[in-house]
Design a protein around this motif. Structure first.
Motif, PDB file in Angstrom:
ATOM      1  N   PHE A   1       0.843  -1.197   0.000  1.00 11.79           N
ATOM      2  CA  PHE A   1       0.000   0.000   0.000  1.00 11.79           C
ATOM      3  C   PHE A   1       0.870   1.236   0.000  1.00 11.79           C
ATOM      4  O   PHE A   1       1.762   1.374   0.843  1.00 11.79           O
ATOM      5  CB  PHE A   1      -0.876   0.029   1.257  1.00 11.79           C
ATOM      6  CG  PHE A   1      -1.992  -0.941   1.182  1.00 11.79           C
ATOM      7  CD1 PHE A   1      -3.094  -0.688   0.374  1.00 11.79           C
ATOM      8  CD2 PHE A   1      -1.948  -2.115   1.922  1.00 11.79           C
ATOM      9  CE1 PHE A   1      -4.124  -1.586   0.306  1.00 11.79           C
ATOM     10  CE2 PHE A   1      -2.988  -3.014   1.849  1.00 11.79           C
ATOM     11  CZ  PHE A   1      -4.077  -2.758   1.036  1.00 11.79           C
ATOM     12  N   THR A   2       0.635   2.114  -0.908  1.00 12.16           N
ATOM     13  CA  THR A   2       1.313   3.411  -0.880  1.00 12.16           C
ATOM     14  C   THR A   2       0.274   4.461  -1.213  1.00 12.16           C
ATOM     15  O   THR A   2      -0.895   4.152  -1.471  1.00 12.16           O
ATOM     16  CB  THR A   2       2.448   3.504  -1.925  1.00 12.16           C
ATOM     17  OG1 THR A   2       1.830   3.434  -3.215  1.00 12.16           O
ATOM     18  CG2 THR A   2       3.474   2.411  -1.757  1.00 12.16           C
ATOM     19  N   VAL A   3       0.737   5.675  -1.231  1.00 12.28           N
ATOM     20  CA  VAL A   3      -0.161   6.787  -1.536  1.00 12.28           C
ATOM     21  C   VAL A   3      -0.699   6.692  -2.973  1.00 12.28           C
ATOM     22  O   VAL A   3      -1.695   7.296  -3.323  1.00 12.28           O
ATOM     23  CB  VAL A   3       0.582   8.119  -1.281  1.00 12.28           C
ATOM     24  CG1 VAL A   3       1.641   8.355  -2.357  1.00 12.28           C
ATOM     25  CG2 VAL A   3      -0.402   9.285  -1.199  1.00 12.28           C
ATOM     26  N   ASN A   4      -0.033   5.851  -3.767  1.00 13.20           N
ATOM     27  CA  ASN A   4      -0.454   5.701  -5.159  1.00 13.20           C
ATOM     28  C   ASN A   4      -1.861   5.146  -5.324  1.00 13.20           C
ATOM     29  O   ASN A   4      -2.459   5.262  -6.394  1.00 13.20           O
ATOM     30  CB  ASN A   4       0.533   4.819  -5.918  1.00 13.20           C
ATOM     31  CG  ASN A   4       1.784   5.598  -6.289  1.00 13.20           C
ATOM     32  OD1 ASN A   4       1.688   6.709  -6.785  1.00 13.20           O
ATOM     33  ND2 ASN A   4       2.944   5.033  -6.019  1.00 13.20           N
ATOM     34  N   ILE A   5      -2.377   4.541  -4.247  1.00 12.56           N
ATOM     35  CA  ILE A   5      -3.739   4.000  -4.309  1.00 12.56           C
ATOM     36  C   ILE A   5      -4.743   5.109  -4.634  1.00 12.56           C
ATOM     37  O   ILE A   5      -5.813   4.876  -5.172  1.00 12.56           O
ATOM     38  CB  ILE A   5      -4.102   3.290  -2.976  1.00 12.56           C
ATOM     39  CG1 ILE A   5      -5.427   2.531  -3.092  1.00 12.56           C
ATOM     40  CG2 ILE A   5      -4.196   4.263  -1.831  1.00 12.56           C
ATOM     41  CD1 ILE A   5      -5.310   1.213  -3.744  1.00 12.56           C
TER      42      ILE A   5
ATOM     43  N   VAL B   1      -1.219   0.611  -9.104  1.00 14.62           N
ATOM     44  CA  VAL B   1      -1.647   1.416  -7.967  1.00 14.62           C
ATOM     45  C   VAL B   1      -2.269   0.580  -6.859  1.00 14.62           C
ATOM     46  O   VAL B   1      -2.139   0.911  -5.679  1.00 14.62           O
ATOM     47  CB  VAL B   1      -2.600   2.566  -8.385  1.00 14.62           C
ATOM     48  CG1 VAL B   1      -1.978   3.412  -9.470  1.00 14.62           C
ATOM     49  CG2 VAL B   1      -3.958   2.058  -8.806  1.00 14.62           C
ATOM     50  N   VAL B   2      -2.943  -0.502  -7.216  1.00 14.00           N
ATOM     51  CA  VAL B   2      -3.637  -1.276  -6.179  1.00 14.00           C
ATOM     52  C   VAL B   2      -2.711  -2.292  -5.526  1.00 14.00           C
ATOM     53  O   VAL B   2      -2.759  -2.520  -4.326  1.00 14.00           O
ATOM     54  CB  VAL B   2      -4.883  -1.986  -6.765  1.00 14.00           C
ATOM     55  CG1 VAL B   2      -5.564  -2.840  -5.701  1.00 14.00           C
ATOM     56  CG2 VAL B   2      -5.867  -0.960  -7.304  1.00 14.00           C
ATOM     57  N   ILE B   3      -1.851  -2.905  -6.313  1.00 14.98           N
ATOM     58  CA  ILE B   3      -1.093  -4.041  -5.784  1.00 14.98           C
ATOM     59  C   ILE B   3       0.387  -3.767  -5.625  1.00 14.98           C
ATOM     60  O   ILE B   3       0.990  -4.117  -4.617  1.00 14.98           O
ATOM     61  CB  ILE B   3      -1.338  -5.270  -6.678  1.00 14.98           C
ATOM     62  CG1 ILE B   3      -2.782  -5.737  -6.410  1.00 14.98           C
ATOM     63  CG2 ILE B   3      -0.375  -6.408  -6.371  1.00 14.98           C
ATOM     64  CD1 ILE B   3      -3.465  -6.308  -7.570  1.00 14.98           C
ATOM     65  N   LEU B   4       0.991  -3.124  -6.621  1.00 18.47           N
ATOM     66  CA  LEU B   4       2.438  -2.956  -6.577  1.00 18.47           C
ATOM     67  C   LEU B   4       2.871  -1.686  -5.859  1.00 18.47           C
ATOM     68  O   LEU B   4       4.059  -1.461  -5.645  1.00 18.47           O
ATOM     69  CB  LEU B   4       2.999  -2.979  -8.002  1.00 18.47           C
ATOM     70  CG  LEU B   4       2.616  -4.222  -8.813  1.00 18.47           C
ATOM     71  CD1 LEU B   4       3.058  -4.081 -10.262  1.00 18.47           C
ATOM     72  CD2 LEU B   4       3.210  -5.476  -8.182  1.00 18.47           C
TER      73      LEU B   4
END
Lengths: 260, 250
Positions: free
Chosen positions: A135-139, A220-223
């Motif tokens: 999880f990162t802010v990219n979600i 965005v969701v997984i990596l």
């Protein structure tokens, strides 16, 4: 064209009711009813995980969730598309009884498809923990990707709704195209696993507007990575398709009533 | 309040939709073998309806009665002439063609109410009297596909009559029910007559005679006669009579 959007917006309550009642009607006769919203994507996932992961022995440890997010997003597109082809002809009685913006018919199918995406995502969330997604802010990019896809689907479905009304053969053609698109898009695989040359990758990503979008979903969701730049291809195509679809539908709407 | 002048509605006659698809893709490709069959479902139709009038529309099957109602409902834009309708139109649900078969009667009341432009709370306000009128009681929770023709007619009529729209279009639903329903329907018609504008399509001349202040007789898309109910009905019946051979030919 703006007129068309206004008309639909004015009748948003009708759109919402169509969605709600259509979903109710679809689940009503089934013993498991609402549970199918979750079971459908799960069973589909199991088939592919067994096929690719075990039988072919490929895919890597995060394969199930990578596949799942791509599968959900692809399914939103395809189910909306196949619904849109018959969306006008299946509501003859209604269309001949009362005047309402016909765009509501394909649109309700798209929204139902989005709810299916959401139900699938609910299943995906616990899996993200099991398979240790990062999880990162990219979600936060996720809503943007969904919006791009939505715009894309609306445009395509408006076109297919018109053509499908005149050409019953379209539903067969669409089934074929969907199958073909499924294998040509990075759903069962990731682009980097298949294509190594950079130039070929570029060519592939540019020619398939869905490729950048699907890869970005995985990112965005997984990596935990930002979307690929090729998502912009999807966005550009989405805008063009949307404008064409809206124009085309508006131009033909009044003819559709007599064609059915 | 309704003004129709020189109305024409045109359809194409084709065996299947394919040829239509071809010429739809471009006049250039498809037009070469374009079927010549065009027919006018309505042509040169002119009449006016004042607020509160009840108009009866009669004619043989396929004479354009339902098409005319659909034009008033705004479904078909005119190919010729003008149609102006002041006021809101309650839809015609002739024998439940607009119902979703899988949904319950209750859900269909909501769906149809929303479609004709009622707000949800407006429907909340009238749904009990609609259900009471239909006498469906427990059946109201059953899917519409389980309903008999009469039950569907009752539901359709009840929705059309309970929505407080200015213009009510009724396509042959009054005669589908049983005697009790007809009595109730007649009472409802009496109640709204004068208050609302009604266009009534029916093959039952007694119904037309009872309610209509003016009758339009359509014959193959044109107005064959229009005016006093008694006179027009008489002409229509005289014209529809199967001609008997005179006895000397036997």
């Amino acid at each position: 064209m703006i007129e068309q959007l206004k008309k639909v917006w004015q009748r948003r309550e009708l759109l919402w009711y169509m969605v709600k009642l259509q979903m109710k009607a679809e689940k009503k006769n089934k013993v498991l009813g609402f549970a199918w919203s979750f079971l459908d994507p799960l069973l589909l996932l199991i088939v592919y995980v067994v096929l690719i992961g075990y039988i072919f022995g490929r895919g890597g440890p995060q394969f199930p969730i990578l596949l799942f997010i791509a599968l959900l997003s692809w399914r939103w597109f395809t189910s909306s598309l196949s619904r849109s082809v018959t969306s006008i002809t299946s509501k003859v009685g209604l269309i001949q009884s009362v005047r309402f913006p016909l765009a509501i018919l394909p649109l309700s199918g798209i929204i139902i498809g989005f709810f299916d995406w959401l139900f699938g995502f609910v299943i995906l969330v616990p899996m993200l923990f099991i398979f240790e997604a990062s999880f990162t802010v990219n979600i936060l990019w996720l809503p943007v990707l969904l919006l791009i896809e939505f715009v894309d689907i609306v445009g395509a479905c408006l076109i297919f709704a018109v053509v499908g009304t005149y050409l019953a053969d379209l539903s067969n053609i669409v089934q074929f195209l969907i199958r073909l698109g499924f294998y040509l898009s990075p759903i069962l695989y990731s682009v980097k696993d298949v294509i190594t040359s950079e130039r070929l990758t570029m060519l592939y990503m540019l020619s398939n507007p869905f490729a950048g979008l699907l890869e970005s979903y995985k990112n965005v969701v997984i990596l935990g990575a930002p979307p690929t730049g090729y998502a912009l291809v999807g966005a550009a195509v989405a805008c063009v398709v949307f404008v064409i679809g809206l124009w085309y539908f508006s131009r033909n709407e009044h003819k559709l009533v007599k064609a059915i | 309040m309704i003004n129709v002048s020189d109305l024409g509605i045109k359809f194409r006659m084709e065996k299947r939709r394919r040829s239509r698809a071809l010429d739809f893709f471009g006049e250039k490709f498809g037009n070469r073998q374009r079927p010549s069959g065009e027919f006018w479902a309505l042509r040169h139709v002119s009449f006016t309806v004042e607020r509160g009038e009840t108009i009866g529309i009669i004619g043989r099957n396929g004479s354009g009665k339902s098409t005319l109602l659909r034009v008033i409902a705004g479904v078909y834009p005119p190919d010729e002439g003008q149609v102006s309708v002041e006021g809101e139109v309650s839809t015609l649900f002739g024998l439940g063609t607009g119902f979703n078969q899988e949904l319950s009667g209750r859900d269909n009341i909501y769906l149809n109410g929303i479609i004709i432009g009622l707000a949800k709370n407006q429907i909340d306000g009238i749904i009990d009297s609609i259900i009471e009128f239909t006498e469906l009681s427990d059946f109201i929770e059953m899917p519409v596909r389980t309903y008999s023709t009469g039950m569907r007619a009752r539901l359709g009529f009840a929705i059309a009559i309970h929505s407080d729209k200015d213009i009510v279009l009724i396509d042959e639903i009054m005669n589908a029910g049983d005697a009790a329903f007809r009595q109730k329907a007649d009472a409802e018609m009496d109640r709204i007559m004068g208050e609302r504008t009604v266009l009534l399509v029916s093959h039952a001349m007694s119904t037309i005679e009872k309610f209509a202040s003016k009758v339009i007789w359509l014959d193959r898309g044109v107005i064959a006669a229009m005016g006093e109910p008694g006179e027009v009905i008489e002409q229509y019946l005289a014209a529809s009579k199967v001609k008997k051979r005179p006895p000397d030919e036997y």
